[in-house]
Design a protein around this motif. Structure first.
Motif, short mmCIF file in Angstrom:
data_model
loop_
_atom_site.label_atom_id
_atom_site.label_comp_id
_atom_site.label_asym_id
_atom_site.label_seq_id
_atom_site.Cartn_x
_atom_site.Cartn_y
_atom_site.Cartn_z
N TYR A 25 -2.68 3.35 6.24
CA TYR A 25 -2.15 4.47 7.07
C TYR A 25 -0.74 3.90 7.66
N SER A 64 0.90 -1.30 -0.01
CA SER A 64 0.00 0.04 0.12
C SER A 64 0.82 1.30 -0.03
N ARG A 107 -7.96 3.74 -0.91
CA ARG A 107 -8.83 3.11 -0.17
C ARG A 107 -10.21 2.78 -0.96
N LEU A 122 -4.33 8.26 0.07
CA LEU A 122 -4.78 7.51 0.97
C LEU A 122 -6.16 7.22 0.46
N PHE A 123 -6.87 8.23 0.24
CA PHE A 123 -8.32 8.22 0.03
C PHE A 123 -8.41 7.46 -1.35
N THR A 178 -7.03 -3.12 4.88
CA THR A 178 -7.65 -2.30 5.82
C THR A 178 -7.28 -0.73 5.65
N THR A 179 -8.03 0.27 6.00
CA THR A 179 -7.65 1.84 6.04
C THR A 179 -6.32 1.64 7.11
#
Length: 517
Positions: free
Chosen positions: A485, A146, A472, A468-469, A480-481
């Motif tokens: 992060y 990510s 997501r 990040l958005f 997962t969020t």
């Protein structure tokens, strides 16, 4: 004792934005409220608002900002044409046998897409849909995967061409001129978009190198986090690599080369990029039949060469046979290029790509220009309340002199990046602090690059980092969020490392502009 309306105004702006009001309306609304408060308390002269019309007209006639909608169009067209898929697939096969190789290919593709699209959202979503599932299937740590995707996407803001660099060049040029006026100089120098693009090239590549070194070290220390591909596909042939890599490279050379070489203005280069992106998209959508689009691109290239070698002026009375032959040849080239572009547009419309492209371009452009316009109102009222003098006093009183003041501003921008967009920071904060820093003796080009890397970091910092958005929305459910992060944290540290390297090695940003300009 009068209220510090300038400080209250800035605090009110931050609070209103955090509550969720649209930024452009917030800027204009807060400015209007505090202008009336200042007028009522005798701290603001309403006649200052008479300069607003001149500011708006200056913005609307700014040749540099014309490039923004064209670069946005170029990026959205390339996003819709799915050029990222072929790049990622080819690079993955090329580096897949290496530990961390898949991650390295994502970084390299991110750099190529950054230089050809300049759109962060497009790159992050494309790689989130294509590269992230592949990395997860091959055993990559979801947090690392990510972080790689998010960070690679943000390269679109530091590697030229990008909307951030165009806005930054305009803001820093105005700040540089203001600083010179305050020094009593009336024959002022400016900073061009070309200088900012040239200055950003090496720092952008430096960041790519920092990411790759980190991935290699991470894969060596913890092989399970970034393993080599379990099932090695056949290595791509030279022809496949060329087919995937050369089209975006040609587009990058055409756009950046024309600006850095002084051949075209940013607006002209952006139009070249928009047309080139259309032809690339047309070739991609048309499958194997690409001759028309290659001919169109070649015709445009020849037309530029002909115009550069011998300008065609058939309206002159002494135009000879050679001029008419050259004019006829140029007309033929224009018709070939026009046909290729028209065919690309027709195909884009037939595949329902053209309407989304135009809608995205208009939406992004309207958001940027609305923010810049209303920021002019905000800064005018803020200065009228004495805010510029207060900022100068605060920075001058910082321990450590010019270096301490710069460190404070960089820390402020970094913290604001957790909550505000890069456009908001560029047009609200920078016009207030940049002139003071330049007056303290900091090189404006080097300062622009430090700020650019800092603003690029704002795409990664929780809770409001745009990357990040974007990820997501594109990532599989198992990511997962919290993983996203935590995954970007090491890369935020790498961004800070990049800023430190540039702080102590200013030549990285200043050498190329000095050579070219």
């Amino acid at each position: 004792m009068s209220l510090p309306l300038d400080l209250l105004m800035f605090a009110g702006l931050i609070v209103a934005i955090l509550i969720g009001y649209p930024v452009s309306f917030t800027l204009a609304g807060v400015a209007t409220i505090f202008a009336l408060l200042g007028w009522a308390t005798g701290q603001f002269d309403m006649s200052l608002l008479g300069a607003l019309g001149q500011r708006v007209f200056g913005l609307l006639t700014n040749d540099v900002l014309i490039a923004i909608p064209l670069f946005v169009f170029m990026g959205v067209v390339l996003e819709k044409s799915r050029i990222a898929e072929e790049l990622l697939e080819t690079m993955g096969r090329l580096f897949g046998g290496l530990r961390g190789g898949l991650g390295i290919s994502v970084v390299l593709v991110g750099a190529l897409l950054a230089a050809s699209t300049g759109i962060v959202g497009a790159t992050v979503v494309a790689m989130g849909l294509i590269a992230l599932p592949t990395m997860l299937r091959n055993g990559y740590d979801p947090k690392l995967a990510s972080g790689i995707v998010c960070t690679s996407g943000t390269l679109g803001q530091i590697i030229p061409p990008s909307t951030l660099l165009i806005i930054l060049s305009d803001v820093m040029s105005n700040a540089y001129q203001q600083a010179q006026f305050e020094q009593g100089k009336f024959t002022v120098e400016t900073i061009s978009v070309g200088q900012v693009f040239a200055a950003a090239l090496l720092p952008g590549l430096m960041l790519v190198g920092v990411y790759i070194v980190y991935l290699l070290v991470k894969a060596w220390v913890n092989p399970a986090a970034a393993p080599a591909l379990k099932e090695l596909a056949e290595a791509p042939s030279r022809a496949e690599i060329a087919r995937a890599v050369l089209p975006p490279i040609f587009l990058i050379v055409a756009v950046l080369g024309s600006i850095l070489g002084g051949i075209a203005t940013p607006g002209e280069a952006a139009s070249v990029g928009a047309v080139g992106a259309l032809l690339l998209a047309g070739a991609k959508m048309n499958g194997r039949s690409t001759k028309v689009f290659i001919a169109g691109a070649a015709a445009l290239g020849l037309l530029a060469v002909v115009a550069g070698i011998s300008p065609i002026r058939l309206q002159r009375g002494d135009a000879g046979l050679g001029s008419w032959v050259l004019g006829a040849f140029a007309t033929l080239l224009v018709l070939i290029a026009f046909y290729a572009v028209a065919k690309a547009l027709r195909q884009a419309a037939a595949k329902d790509i053209l309407k989304p492209v135009m809608t995205s371009t208009m939406t992004v452009t309207a958001m940027i220009f609305a923010t810049i316009l209303t920021a002019s109102v905000f800064s005018l009222v803020f200065r009228g309340l004495g805010g510029d003098h207060r900022i100068e006093d605060i920075l001058s009183a910082m321990p450590g002199g010019p270096q301490g003041a710069l460190l404070f501003v960089m820390a402020l921008i970094f913290v604001l990046g957790f909550f505000l967009d890069f456009v908001e920071i560029s047009v609200i904060v920078l016009p207030l602090v940049a002139p003071v820093l330049i007056l303290m003796g900091h090189d404006p080009v080097w300062l622009s690059m430090l700020i650019a890397i800092n603003l690029q970091t704002s795409f990664l910092t929780p809770p409001f980092g745009f990357s990040l958005f974007y990820l997501r929305g594109a990532a599989p459910e198992e990511v997962t969020t919290g993983m996203i992060y935590r995954g970007v944290m090491p890369f935020i540290v790498l961004q800070v490392v990049g800023m430190i390297l540039l702080w102590f090695l200013p030549q990285v940003a200043t050498t190329l502009p000095k050579l070219l300009y």
